[in-house]
Design a protein around this motif. Structure first.
Motif, PDB file in Angstrom:
ATOM      1  N   UNK A 186      55.337 105.550  31.035  1.00 31.72           N
ATOM      2  CA  UNK A 186      54.347 106.682  31.042  1.00 31.72           C
ATOM      3  C   UNK A 186      53.181 106.705  30.414  1.00 31.72           C
ATOM      4  N   UNK A 187      53.911 106.509  29.194  1.00 35.95           N
ATOM      5  CA  UNK A 187      53.425 106.502  28.059  1.00 35.95           C
ATOM      6  C   UNK A 187      51.256 105.491  28.017  1.00 35.95           C
ATOM      7  N   UNK A 188      52.114 104.490  28.396  1.00 35.54           N
ATOM      8  CA  UNK A 188      50.921 103.279  29.058  1.00 35.54           C
ATOM      9  C   UNK A 188      49.670 103.236  30.416  1.00 35.54           C
ATOM     10  N   UNK A 189      50.269 104.763  31.323  1.00 40.05           N
ATOM     11  CA  UNK A 189      48.728 105.045  32.282  1.00 40.05           C
ATOM     12  C   UNK A 189      48.865 106.257  31.428  1.00 40.05           C
ATOM     13  N   UNK A 195      42.145 110.223  38.552  1.00 42.34           N
ATOM     14  CA  UNK A 195      43.063 109.588  39.958  1.00 42.34           C
ATOM     15  C   UNK A 195      43.005 107.701  39.811  1.00 42.34           C
ATOM     16  N   UNK A 196      43.029 106.554  38.633  1.00 40.74           N
ATOM     17  CA  UNK A 196      43.668 106.074  38.483  1.00 40.74           C
ATOM     18  C   UNK A 196      45.506 105.720  37.800  1.00 40.74           C
ATOM     19  N   UNK A 197      44.992 107.179  37.624  1.00 39.52           N
ATOM     20  CA  UNK A 197      46.422 107.668  36.664  1.00 39.52           C
ATOM     21  C   UNK A 197      47.623 108.036  37.615  1.00 39.52           C
ATOM     22  N   UNK A 198      46.799 108.846  38.148  1.00 39.08           N
ATOM     23  CA  UNK A 198      47.876 109.333  39.147  1.00 39.08           C
ATOM     24  C   UNK A 198      48.472 107.943  40.294  1.00 39.08           C
ATOM     25  N   UNK A 199      47.419 107.506  40.862  1.00 42.21           N
ATOM     26  CA  UNK A 199      47.921 106.809  41.203  1.00 42.21           C
ATOM     27  C   UNK A 199      48.946 105.773  40.877  1.00 42.21           C
ATOM     28  N   UNK A 200      49.061 105.053  39.425  1.00 43.53           N
ATOM     29  CA  UNK A 200      49.597 104.439  38.763  1.00 43.53           C
ATOM     30  C   UNK A 200      51.249 104.627  38.272  1.00 43.53           C
ATOM     31  N   UNK A 201      51.146 106.549  38.104  1.00 44.34           N
ATOM     32  CA  UNK A 201      52.047 107.319  38.234  1.00 44.34           C
ATOM     33  C   UNK A 201      53.271 107.420  39.831  1.00 44.34           C
ATOM     34  N   UNK A 202      52.534 106.997  40.281  1.00 40.51           N
ATOM     35  CA  UNK A 202      52.741 107.001  42.115  1.00 40.51           C
ATOM     36  C   UNK A 202      53.864 106.011  42.339  1.00 40.51           C
ATOM     37  N   UNK A 203      53.867 105.063  41.325  1.00 39.31           N
ATOM     38  CA  UNK A 203      54.596 103.827  41.950  1.00 39.31           C
ATOM     39  C   UNK A 203      55.456 103.947  41.440  1.00 39.31           C
ATOM     40  N   UNK A 204      56.569 105.784  40.176  1.00 38.47           N
ATOM     41  CA  UNK A 204      57.400 106.164  40.440  1.00 38.47           C
ATOM     42  C   UNK A 204      58.038 106.688  41.673  1.00 38.47           C
ATOM     43  N   UNK A 205      57.502 106.512  42.407  1.00 39.12           N
ATOM     44  CA  UNK A 205      57.616 107.152  44.249  1.00 39.12           C
ATOM     45  C   UNK A 205      58.259 108.571  44.703  1.00 39.12           C
ATOM     46  N   UNK A 206      57.833 109.321  43.359  1.00 33.14           N
ATOM     47  CA  UNK A 206      58.991 110.529  42.874  1.00 33.14           C
ATOM     48  C   UNK A 206      58.318 111.257  44.088  1.00 33.14           C
ATOM     49  N   UNK A 259      55.924 113.940  41.277  1.00 37.63           N
ATOM     50  CA  UNK A 259      55.500 113.449  40.041  1.00 37.63           C
ATOM     51  C   UNK A 259      55.004 114.261  39.674  1.00 37.63           C
ATOM     52  N   UNK A 260      54.376 115.027  39.455  1.00 41.32           N
ATOM     53  CA  UNK A 260      53.663 116.066  38.278  1.00 41.32           C
ATOM     54  C   UNK A 260      54.969 116.967  38.017  1.00 41.32           C
ATOM     55  N   UNK A 261      55.871 117.502  38.148  1.00 39.51           N
ATOM     56  CA  UNK A 261      56.751 117.834  37.522  1.00 39.51           C
ATOM     57  C   UNK A 261      57.966 116.826  36.910  1.00 39.51           C
ATOM     58  N   UNK A 262      57.780 115.907  36.950  1.00 34.17           N
ATOM     59  CA  UNK A 262      58.146 114.595  36.612  1.00 34.17           C
ATOM     60  C   UNK A 262      57.777 114.094  35.404  1.00 34.17           C
ATOM     61  N   UNK A 263      56.431 114.323  35.238  1.00 29.87           N
ATOM     62  CA  UNK A 263      55.582 113.898  34.159  1.00 29.87           C
ATOM     63  C   UNK A 263      55.593 115.055  32.984  1.00 29.87           C
TER      64      UNK A 263
END
Lengths: 126, 298
Positions: free
Chosen positions: A48-51, A62-73, A76-80
């Motif tokens: 997450x920090x790398x992203x 948009x790129x950051x969101x795409x990469x955070x989606x790999x968490x398959x949550x 994921x906004x709440x996760x962040x």
């Protein structure tokens, strides 16, 4: 014949159980089949920090969101938000990393009161 | 001494009529082999505490690219190397990064601007250490700088067959150019226009502003900031955050009696009309009116 069958079945059963136990626990296969969503918390935080750092470099939400989606949550906004608040409250990462996370959260409209001081700090620095 | 039915003969049988130790021993060994084989075929039990080196190939590539993205911001080479080494690659960690960039670049990752920037970060990292891969060729031309080209420039004398060093030194000027060109660039500024704002009545989603951000082909664009202002307050919400609603989608909850203005800061002018909610009826049920607003890239 019954003696043979009984011995065979018991042997196979105990043997298979022992094989499964040793194959999964003390000597697991050198597997490389995990997903990013399977990462331990520490490495999830790293990712997450790398992203967030990547976002700071290219301002590409948009790129950051795409990469955070790999968490398959599912959410994921709440996760962040939760991760950033947890990292702040436990001081699990250094200040620069927290600032990166807060900046990303801010840009995504996910700022919470706990994050606010770190954003103010950034504004003061810049 | 207590008399027991000892194994007799070569068969090693004990307790005649009840149990055969020899058969049990052989089947036990076969069972262990079978169990171990199953664990190797099935793989490990589902784990939620994996380390980066345990990632499957595709996710591993994404993780390596994330390391490069972090490097692009922090410039922390030892930190990046530590993380790349922790991936336990079968080869040199930077070569592994080059391979990951190449594989992702060949798989459609470069279709988006963010993908291009990410691959560029990876190229910047491994090129700075004298490595090369196929990703440089896959990147858009203006950002491409090939290591062989640089090596040619610094070749001392064509008459001598000097072996190439593992990490060819770069002339200062060429290196400067390389870094200038490969440095991550900010995302290009996009412009949008609010093309439609329509109210609707749905008891399942009362008093909602549903915004959609799409490109000229109608494809959703995630990560776009939408601003709602009312009285002296404002709030920002971002497209693509609601999983299952698509990349274009973002929403905002309205309250009755308040007029809202909606725009995309720095990207789209405010919608001409203000939005407000009020009573509406659907299927004989009273609910609150909602709005659908679409921002189209221009």
């Amino acid at each position: 014949m019954l003696r043979f069958t009984r011995s065979l079945i018991l042997g196979l059963l105990f043997g298979a159980l022992a094989g499964l136990y040793f194959g999964w626990f003390p000597f697991p296969p050198d597997s490389r089949s995990s997903k990013i969503s399977d990462l331990a918390q520490r490495y999830r935080d790293d990712y997450t920090v790398m992203i967030a750092a990547g976002y700071a470099a290219d301002r590409d939400a948009a790129g950051a969101l795409e990469r955070l989606r790999l968490f398959e949550l599912e959410d994921f906004p709440a996760y962040l938000q939760r991760s950033t608040e947890r990292i702040i409250s436990t001081s699990a990462r250094d200040l620069d990393d927290i600032r990166l996370l807060v900046r990303l959260a801010h840009e995504l409209g996910l700022l919470t009161p706990a994050m606010q001081p770190f954003l103010v700090m950034q504004s003061a620095d810049s | 001494m207590i008399a027991r039915d000892q194994p007799t003969g070569a068969s090693g049988e004990g307790a005649p009529g009840y149990f055969s130790y020899a058969v049990f021993a052989f089947s036990l060994i076969a069972g262990i082999a079978l169990g171990l084989a199953m664990t190797r075929i099935q793989g490990p039990l589902q784990r939620s505490n994996a380390e980066p080196w345990q990632l499957r190939a595709e996710d591993r590539q994404h993780y390596q690219i994330a390391i490069a993205l972090e490097y692009a911001h922090k410039g922390d080479l030892p930190g990046a190397m530590k993380k790349l080494i922790a991936m336990r690659p079968a080869q040199d960690p930077l070569d592994a990064l080059a391979d990951a960039a190449c594989a992702l670049g060949s798989s459609g990752y470069l279709r988006s601007e963010s993908g291009v920037r990410a691959i560029r970060s990876a190229v910047a990292l491994y090129s700075s250490q004298g490595r090369a891969g196929c990703a440089e060729q896959l990147l858009p031309q203006k950002a491409t700088i090939s290591a062989p080209a640089l090596a040619t420039e610094v070749a001392p004398d064509a008459g001598f067959a000097t072996p190439l060093p593992t990490k060819p030194p770069l002339p200062d000027s060429a290196a400067d150019v390389a870094f200038r060109r490969l440095a991550p660039t900010p995302a290009p500024k996009r412009s949008f226009e609010a093309r439609s704002a329509r109210s609707y009545c749905d008891a399942a989603s009362p008093a909602l502003i549903e915004a959609r951000v799409v490109d000229y082909l109608g494809r959703g664009i995630p990560g776009q900031r939408i601003r709602v202002r009312w009285a002296d307050q404002e709030d920002i919400f971002v497209s693509g955050l609601k999983v299952g609603r698509g990349d274009a989608y973002a929403d905002f909850q309205m309250e009755e009696g308040i007029e809202y203005s909606i725009d995309m800061p720095g990207a789209a002018d405010p919608l001409g009309a203000s939005l407000s909610t009020g009573a509406c009826y659907t299927n004989n049920r009273r609910t609150l009116k909602s709005w659908r607003v679409t921002f189209v890239e221009i």
